[in-house]
Scaffold this motif. Structure first.
Motif, PDB file in Angstrom:
ATOM      1  N   GLY A  16      -1.290  11.551 -15.241  1.00  0.00           N
ATOM      2  CA  GLY A  16      -1.448  12.999 -15.266  1.00  0.00           C
ATOM      3  C   GLY A  16      -0.209  13.813 -15.537  1.00  0.00           C
ATOM      4  O   GLY A  16      -0.289  15.031 -15.678  1.00  0.00           O
ATOM      5  N   SER A  17       0.969  13.184 -15.634  1.00  0.00           N
ATOM      6  CA  SER A  17       2.192  13.939 -15.916  1.00  0.00           C
ATOM      7  C   SER A  17       3.255  13.021 -16.483  1.00  0.00           C
ATOM      8  O   SER A  17       3.260  11.807 -16.215  1.00  0.00           O
ATOM      9  CB  SER A  17       2.728  14.623 -14.658  1.00  0.00           C
ATOM     10  OG  SER A  17       3.297  13.675 -13.765  1.00  0.00           O
ATOM     11  N   ALA A  23       4.784   9.345 -15.137  1.00  0.00           N
ATOM     12  CA  ALA A  23       4.915   8.251 -16.100  1.00  0.00           C
ATOM     13  C   ALA A  23       6.346   7.734 -16.134  1.00  0.00           C
ATOM     14  O   ALA A  23       6.587   6.524 -16.198  1.00  0.00           O
ATOM     15  CB  ALA A  23       4.480   8.719 -17.490  1.00  0.00           C
ATOM     16  N   ALA A  24       7.301   8.657 -16.074  1.00  0.00           N
ATOM     17  CA  ALA A  24       8.719   8.251 -16.092  1.00  0.00           C
ATOM     18  C   ALA A  24       9.049   7.403 -14.872  1.00  0.00           C
ATOM     19  O   ALA A  24       9.763   6.396 -14.971  1.00  0.00           O
ATOM     20  CB  ALA A  24       9.600   9.500 -16.139  1.00  0.00           C
ATOM     21  N   LEU A  54      11.999   5.224 -16.462  1.00  0.00           N
ATOM     22  CA  LEU A  54      12.688   5.995 -17.501  1.00  0.00           C
ATOM     23  C   LEU A  54      12.957   7.399 -16.981  1.00  0.00           C
ATOM     24  O   LEU A  54      12.405   7.824 -15.966  1.00  0.00           O
ATOM     25  CB  LEU A  54      11.821   6.082 -18.762  1.00  0.00           C
ATOM     26  CG  LEU A  54      11.468   4.772 -19.472  1.00  0.00           C
ATOM     27  CD1 LEU A  54      10.446   5.044 -20.572  1.00  0.00           C
ATOM     28  CD2 LEU A  54      12.715   4.114 -20.048  1.00  0.00           C
ATOM     29  N   THR A  55      13.778   8.135 -17.703  1.00  0.00           N
ATOM     30  CA  THR A  55      13.964   9.539 -17.369  1.00  0.00           C
ATOM     31  C   THR A  55      12.830  10.349 -17.990  1.00  0.00           C
ATOM     32  O   THR A  55      12.152   9.901 -18.912  1.00  0.00           O
ATOM     33  CB  THR A  55      15.307  10.049 -17.915  1.00  0.00           C
ATOM     34  OG1 THR A  55      15.291   9.980 -19.349  1.00  0.00           O
ATOM     35  CG2 THR A  55      16.468   9.226 -17.376  1.00  0.00           C
ATOM     36  N   HIS A  56      12.656  11.568 -17.436  1.00  0.00           N
ATOM     37  CA  HIS A  56      11.627  12.451 -17.975  1.00  0.00           C
ATOM     38  C   HIS A  56      11.877  12.740 -19.449  1.00  0.00           C
ATOM     39  O   HIS A  56      10.952  12.755 -20.270  1.00  0.00           O
ATOM     40  CB  HIS A  56      11.602  13.754 -17.164  1.00  0.00           C
ATOM     41  CG  HIS A  56      10.522  14.699 -17.583  1.00  0.00           C
ATOM     42  ND1 HIS A  56      10.615  15.509 -18.697  1.00  0.00           N
ATOM     43  CD2 HIS A  56       9.309  14.968 -17.030  1.00  0.00           C
ATOM     44  CE1 HIS A  56       9.521  16.242 -18.820  1.00  0.00           C
ATOM     45  NE2 HIS A  56       8.707  15.928 -17.817  1.00  0.00           N
ATOM     46  N   GLY A  72       5.293  21.416 -17.605  1.00  0.00           N
ATOM     47  CA  GLY A  72       5.100  20.025 -17.983  1.00  0.00           C
ATOM     48  C   GLY A  72       4.372  19.854 -19.297  1.00  0.00           C
ATOM     49  O   GLY A  72       4.200  20.795 -20.079  1.00  0.00           O
ATOM     50  N   LEU A  73       3.941  18.610 -19.549  1.00  0.00           N
ATOM     51  CA  LEU A  73       3.220  18.260 -20.762  1.00  0.00           C
ATOM     52  C   LEU A  73       1.824  17.772 -20.390  1.00  0.00           C
ATOM     53  O   LEU A  73       1.619  17.146 -19.353  1.00  0.00           O
ATOM     54  CB  LEU A  73       3.959  17.139 -21.518  1.00  0.00           C
ATOM     55  CG  LEU A  73       5.349  17.451 -22.053  1.00  0.00           C
ATOM     56  CD1 LEU A  73       5.991  16.190 -22.606  1.00  0.00           C
ATOM     57  CD2 LEU A  73       5.272  18.519 -23.149  1.00  0.00           C
TER      58      LEU A  73
END
Length: 294
Positions: free
Chosen positions: A24-25, A29-30, A35-37, A62-63
């Motif tokens: 959802g964001s 996910a990062a 990983l970094t955003h 956000g995306l």
């Protein structure tokens, strides 16, 4: 030849897309992908540029995925799962050849697996992977070399090799029938357990014993193992195939409700697609089965 490179995104960008859709964001996910955003955002932007379709939109700070992005993520998820299964398959097999067979659960457990032990000892260069399927499927869409099928030799587009005829016996918990086996017609007064894939099995069994019956009611199950478990718990009488009934009798969980097995219509077959020649491991297994393993 596979598709041109421009249609083949990187695995990392596909992982980022799938994780954003599932979690959802991009932030979540990062965290999952370590990983970094900003790295996730770059992966998604590169994927969008490569595909040429808007997959993302700004939503607050956000995306979020567009409808096209959500549809693409669903397809990507299937692809990633297929890739993971293929990697696991080759990792598990190592240098050996592998053979994938779809099996009916009870038949696979009680009939096929004990025999495959001998095959494995004779063919140490071949590993057999088993997956459960209850109904016929399209070999072009499922990753199996062969399947176990019950019934007539009627699997469309497939070769068939008969493995075993079917014979059945009513079985129940010892406490349900403390005085021993009954006459067939007396079973009609007891609760009867039914299997979804064998409609009319009880009616056929009673007819073969000269006591026709219809409109028989009772609990319904989709697998033999569940039905046998229910019988062992005293829910009623189950009509079980020989390979399962004998195992339950040996364990003392069930006892015969009548004397003797009854052969019925239908047989177990191993089937494989006509569309292509059987692989070398499958040829070995078929030859072994034809040689008397059944």
């Amino acid at each position: 030849m596979i598709a041109p490179r421009r249609f083949l995104p990187s695995i990392s960008s596909l992982l980022a897309l799938e994780a954003v859709d599932r979690l959802g964001s991009a932030t979540a996910a990062a965290d999952e992908l370590a990983l970094t955003h900003s790295a996730v955002s770059r992966q998604l932007k590169a994927l969008q540029d490569q595909i040429g379709v808007t997959l993302l939109r700004r939503e607050g700070k956000g995306l979020a995925l567009t409808p096209a992005g959500i549809d693409y993520a669903a397809s990507v998820r299937d692809y990633l799962q297929d890739l993971a299964r293929a990697s696991l398959k080759i990792r598990a097999a190592g240098e050996r050849s592998s053979l994938n067979i779809a099996v009916l659960p009870a038949f696979g457990t009680h009939w096929l697996l004990p025999r495959l032990r001998d095959f494995a000892e004779e063919n140490p260069d071949t590993i057999i992977n088993l997956g459960t399927r209850l109904s016929p499927f399209d070999f072009t869409r499922e990753p199996f070399d062969a399947a176990i099928h019950f019934g007539s030799a009627d699997w469309p587009g497939a070769h068939h090799l008969e493995l075993a005829r079917e014979s059945v016996i009513p079985a129940c918990a010892p406490g349900l029938m403390p005085l021993g086996a009954l006459a067939p017609q007396m079973l009609q007064s007891l609760p009867l357990l039914h299997l979804e894939s064998r409609p009319g099995a009880w009616e056929d069994w009673f007819a073969r014993h000269g006591c026709p019956a219809d409109h028989l009611r009772g609990m319904l199950f989709d697998q033999f193992a569940q039905m046998a478990e229910a019988a062992a718990l005293g829910f009623g009488v189950a009509l079980l195939p020989r390979f399962l009934a004998e195992a339950e009798f040996r364990a003392g969980r069930l006892r015969p409700a009548v004397e003797g097995f009854t052969e019925v219509d239908g047989a177990y077959h191993i089937v494989w697609p006509r569309l292509w020649n059987p692989s070398r491991p499958l040829q070995k297994l078929l030859k072994w089965l034809q040689g008397g393993a059944a």
